[in-house]
Design a protein around this motif. Structure first.
Motif, PDB file in Angstrom:
ATOM      1  N   SER A 183       0.862  -1.173   0.000  1.00  0.00           N
ATOM      2  CA  SER A 183       0.000   0.000   0.000  1.00  0.00           C
ATOM      3  C   SER A 183       0.899   1.224   0.000  1.00  0.00           C
ATOM      4  N   ASN A 184       0.313   2.404  -0.228  1.00  0.00           N
ATOM      5  CA  ASN A 184       1.137   3.607  -0.223  1.00  0.00           C
ATOM      6  C   ASN A 184       1.429   4.045   1.211  1.00  0.00           C
ATOM      7  N   GLU A 185       2.145   5.131   1.373  1.00  0.00           N
ATOM      8  CA  GLU A 185       2.554   5.575   2.703  1.00  0.00           C
ATOM      9  C   GLU A 185       1.379   5.971   3.596  1.00  0.00           C
ATOM     10  N   CYS A 186       0.220   6.194   3.023  1.00  0.00           N
ATOM     11  CA  CYS A 186      -0.970   6.533   3.813  1.00  0.00           C
ATOM     12  C   CYS A 186      -1.832   5.297   4.084  1.00  0.00           C
ATOM     13  N   GLY A 187      -1.365   4.139   3.668  1.00  0.00           N
ATOM     14  CA  GLY A 187      -2.120   2.914   3.885  1.00  0.00           C
ATOM     15  C   GLY A 187      -3.228   2.709   2.881  1.00  0.00           C
ATOM     16  N   LYS A 188      -3.208   3.451   1.797  1.00  0.00           N
ATOM     17  CA  LYS A 188      -4.216   3.317   0.749  1.00  0.00           C
ATOM     18  C   LYS A 188      -3.657   2.490  -0.397  1.00  0.00           C
ATOM     19  N   PHE A 189      -4.530   1.835  -1.136  1.00  0.00           N
ATOM     20  CA  PHE A 189      -4.143   1.017  -2.276  1.00  0.00           C
ATOM     21  C   PHE A 189      -4.455   1.797  -3.547  1.00  0.00           C
ATOM     22  N   VAL A 190      -3.465   1.973  -4.405  1.00  0.00           N
ATOM     23  CA  VAL A 190      -3.579   2.844  -5.571  1.00  0.00           C
ATOM     24  C   VAL A 190      -3.602   2.010  -6.849  1.00  0.00           C
ATOM     25  N   CYS A 191      -4.537   2.335  -7.731  1.00  0.00           N
ATOM     26  CA  CYS A 191      -4.634   1.668  -9.030  1.00  0.00           C
ATOM     27  C   CYS A 191      -3.323   1.874  -9.780  1.00  0.00           C
ATOM     28  N   THR A 192      -2.808   0.818 -10.403  1.00  0.00           N
ATOM     29  CA  THR A 192      -1.525   0.878 -11.090  1.00  0.00           C
ATOM     30  C   THR A 192      -1.641   1.362 -12.538  1.00  0.00           C
ATOM     31  N   VAL A 193      -2.864   1.587 -13.013  1.00  0.00           N
ATOM     32  CA  VAL A 193      -3.046   2.099 -14.368  1.00  0.00           C
ATOM     33  C   VAL A 193      -2.771   3.607 -14.344  1.00  0.00           C
ATOM     34  N   ALA A 194      -1.775   4.027 -15.127  1.00  0.00           N
ATOM     35  CA  ALA A 194      -1.290   5.405 -15.082  1.00  0.00           C
ATOM     36  C   ALA A 194      -2.380   6.445 -15.342  1.00  0.00           C
ATOM     37  N   THR A 195      -3.331   6.118 -16.184  1.00  0.00           N
ATOM     38  CA  THR A 195      -4.381   7.084 -16.515  1.00  0.00           C
ATOM     39  C   THR A 195      -5.521   7.078 -15.502  1.00  0.00           C
ATOM     40  N   CYS A 196      -5.457   6.219 -14.517  1.00  0.00           N
ATOM     41  CA  CYS A 196      -6.538   6.086 -13.541  1.00  0.00           C
ATOM     42  C   CYS A 196      -6.105   6.560 -12.154  1.00  0.00           C
ATOM     43  N   ARG A 197      -5.232   5.783 -11.516  1.00  0.00           N
ATOM     44  CA  ARG A 197      -4.659   6.086 -10.203  1.00  0.00           C
ATOM     45  C   ARG A 197      -5.697   6.273  -9.093  1.00  0.00           C
ATOM     46  N   LYS A 198      -6.866   5.618  -9.199  1.00  0.00           N
ATOM     47  CA  LYS A 198      -7.865   5.683  -8.126  1.00  0.00           C
ATOM     48  C   LYS A 198      -7.284   5.081  -6.850  1.00  0.00           C
ATOM     49  N   VAL A 199      -7.783   5.555  -5.700  1.00  0.00           N
ATOM     50  CA  VAL A 199      -7.268   5.127  -4.401  1.00  0.00           C
ATOM     51  C   VAL A 199      -8.360   4.370  -3.645  1.00  0.00           C
ATOM     52  N   PHE A 200      -7.972   3.276  -2.970  1.00  0.00           N
ATOM     53  CA  PHE A 200      -8.915   2.426  -2.257  1.00  0.00           C
ATOM     54  C   PHE A 200      -8.438   2.164  -0.835  1.00  0.00           C
ATOM     55  N   ASP A 201      -9.387   1.985   0.092  1.00  0.00           N
ATOM     56  CA  ASP A 201      -9.064   1.675   1.484  1.00  0.00           C
ATOM     57  C   ASP A 201      -8.724   0.205   1.667  1.00  0.00           C
ATOM     58  N   ARG A 202      -9.256  -0.659   0.825  1.00  0.00           N
ATOM     59  CA  ARG A 202      -9.065  -2.102   0.980  1.00  0.00           C
ATOM     60  C   ARG A 202      -8.466  -2.703  -0.281  1.00  0.00           C
ATOM     61  N   TYR A 203      -7.617  -3.708  -0.070  1.00  0.00           N
ATOM     62  CA  TYR A 203      -6.982  -4.384  -1.187  1.00  0.00           C
ATOM     63  C   TYR A 203      -8.014  -5.063  -2.077  1.00  0.00           C
ATOM     64  N   ARG A 204      -9.034  -5.656  -1.469  1.00  0.00           N
ATOM     65  CA  ARG A 204     -10.029  -6.369  -2.280  1.00  0.00           C
ATOM     66  C   ARG A 204     -10.779  -5.397  -3.198  1.00  0.00           C
ATOM     67  N   SER A 205     -10.948  -4.138  -2.758  1.00  0.00           N
ATOM     68  CA  SER A 205     -11.593  -3.132  -3.616  1.00  0.00           C
ATOM     69  C   SER A 205     -10.691  -2.793  -4.799  1.00  0.00           C
ATOM     70  N   LEU A 206      -9.400  -2.656  -4.537  1.00  0.00           N
ATOM     71  CA  LEU A 206      -8.447  -2.415  -5.623  1.00  0.00           C
ATOM     72  C   LEU A 206      -8.446  -3.585  -6.594  1.00  0.00           C
ATOM     73  N   ASN A 207      -8.436  -4.789  -6.071  1.00  0.00           N
ATOM     74  CA  ASN A 207      -8.413  -5.987  -6.903  1.00  0.00           C
ATOM     75  C   ASN A 207      -9.637  -6.034  -7.825  1.00  0.00           C
ATOM     76  N   LYS A 208     -10.794  -5.738  -7.270  1.00  0.00           N
ATOM     77  CA  LYS A 208     -12.031  -5.706  -8.066  1.00  0.00           C
ATOM     78  C   LYS A 208     -11.928  -4.639  -9.160  1.00  0.00           C
TER      79      LYS A 208
END
Length: 124
Positions: free
Chosen positions: A71-96
């Protein structure tokens, strides 16, 4: 580092820690978070898992239930797609979310830091 609340046992391995906790299962009805001597008290394994995800940025997955995901330094999970970069609180949300990119035939990078794998297929 995981420290046992009831004896001198300690380990760096979450798997070993959870197995050791089973030894003390009848001592008390409360569960202590012993990650780096945190000390947070919960009453169910489900509450402990939520606490580990939110406070210590751990997440479980189906293949390896004790895997720690980046996760990032704030404990958030960040989308790895450069044009997106949405941030999620949970890994399963990022995975979805990443699966949504794959259904659009977009290439995604593995979200675990240090891993350089890239994926284009939904079943990958």
């Amino acid at each position: 580092m995981y420290f046992c609340q009831h004896c001198d046992f300690n380990t760096h391995d979450l798997d070993a820690h959870l197995a050791h906790r089973f030894v003390h299962r009848n001592i008390t009805n409360v569960i202590y978070c012993t990650y780096n001597k945190c000390g947070t008290i919960v009453t169910t394994q489900q509450q402990l898992q939520l606490h580990l995800e939110k406070s210590h940025h751990f997440s479980r997955n189906k293949d390896n239930p004790y895997a720690v995901h980046a996760s990032n330094e704030c404990g958030k999970f960040v989308c790895t797609v450069a044009t997106c970069r949405k941030v999620f609180d949970r890994y399963r949300s990022l995975n979805k979310h990443l699966r949504e990119h794959l259904t659009k035939n977009e290439e995604i990078e593995c979200p675990v830091k240090g891993c350089e794998k890239k994926y284009k297929l939904l079943n990958s």
